[in-house]
Design an enzyme around this catalytic site. Sequence first.
Site, PDB file in Angstrom:
ATOM      1  N   MET A 235       7.261  -5.088   9.915  1.00 13.74           N
ATOM      2  CA  MET A 235       7.173  -3.770   9.287  1.00 13.74           C
ATOM      3  C   MET A 235       5.752  -3.308   8.991  1.00 13.74           C
ATOM      4  SD  MET A 235       6.270  -4.058   5.777  1.00 13.74           S
ATOM      5  CE  MET A 235       7.142  -2.773   4.864  1.00 13.74           C
ATOM      6  N   TYR A 236       4.759  -4.161   9.158  1.00 15.30           N
ATOM      7  CA  TYR A 236       3.391  -3.734   8.856  1.00 15.30           C
ATOM      8  C   TYR A 236       2.992  -2.608   9.809  1.00 15.30           C
ATOM      9  CZ  TYR A 236       2.725  -7.986   6.004  1.00 15.30           C
ATOM     10  OH  TYR A 236       2.811  -8.983   5.069  1.00 15.30           O
ATOM     11  N   SER A 237       2.690  -1.471   9.239  1.00 12.04           N
ATOM     12  CA  SER A 237       2.369  -0.273  10.028  1.00 12.04           C
ATOM     13  C   SER A 237       3.420  -0.053  11.127  1.00 12.04           C
ATOM     14  CB  SER A 237       0.962  -0.360  10.623  1.00 12.04           C
ATOM     15  OG  SER A 237      -0.004  -0.440   9.590  1.00 12.04           O
TER      16      SER A 237
END
Lengths: 190, 129
Positions: free
Chosen positions: A60-62
């Site tokens: 889910m990071y960026s």
Amino acid sequence: MDFVNLGRTGLKVSRICLGCMSYGDPNRGMHSWTLDEAASRPFIQRALELGINFFDTANMYSLGSSEEIVGRAIRDFTKRDEIVIATKVFFPLNPNDPNSGGLSRKAILREIDASLKRLGTDYVDLYQIHRLDPNTPIEETLEALHDVVKAGKARYLGASSMHAWQFTRRSIWRTCMAGRGLSACSRITT
Amino acid sequence: MLPLCAAEGVGVIPWSPLARGRLARPWQSATTTRTENDQFGKGLYGATEEADRRIVDRVSEIAQSRGVPMAQVALAWMLSKRPITAPIIGATKPQHLDDAVKALDVKLTAEEIEKLEEFYVPHAIAGFK
């Protein structure tokens, strides 16, 4: 650089892990302060020069951009097999899809493949549940994770950010399944 | 959690080991893009500022007496603790990576560790429910 075993596993990791939430397209996801790909790559390169072999990211990071940047940099700057890549699953990438996110069998088996594609690799070294999913039976989650390991898509399992009593339930599973135990826990909760 | 991980042989890789930079500079001495925009970070550390400030001051004191950056002292403290495997550090400025690696060579004395821990109060769980 110093290297130590990750818990009781045989895996050796550098005593510094580079957290890659800082690297990602600032226009994607919730963090506007992240460095874009061009700005990120020198940090990954420098980390490798310093002997760091341990890189932590998450699906889910960026919104997947972090995994893409990390994957490309590792391919370009080093040998993937000499690197320990950790990523995570839990938070939804598509808020319009009720099966995006969480730790159902469906979500885990889809998300590991999506992470591998973004990272451009056949396997991740450490696959971590980013949070606990209160709406999925733990047995379903653990069996799906076990299958991810058995399919060769992850080497070790980990868990992030939960209560100790919840974490011990996974230890029970480790004993019962005699399979791949959880090897890392990435948040102090005391 | 930490005694459990030690007993079970589970590695520990703590995130946010420098508390979003709070342990890497004198208290509120500077703002960064991230201190302004990291909403998640504000939720993690907003509730214990009074207690945390005294610890940050101690980190600063020890860093000055040793002539090293504060980040090295804070990471050296964490690296001295069993069962920590590896802190997950963020790096968005050139010195961040070098400070993290140099922290491996900083061995704090028992007195320094005591000073760093003197004002610690237990924090409510943050970052998950």
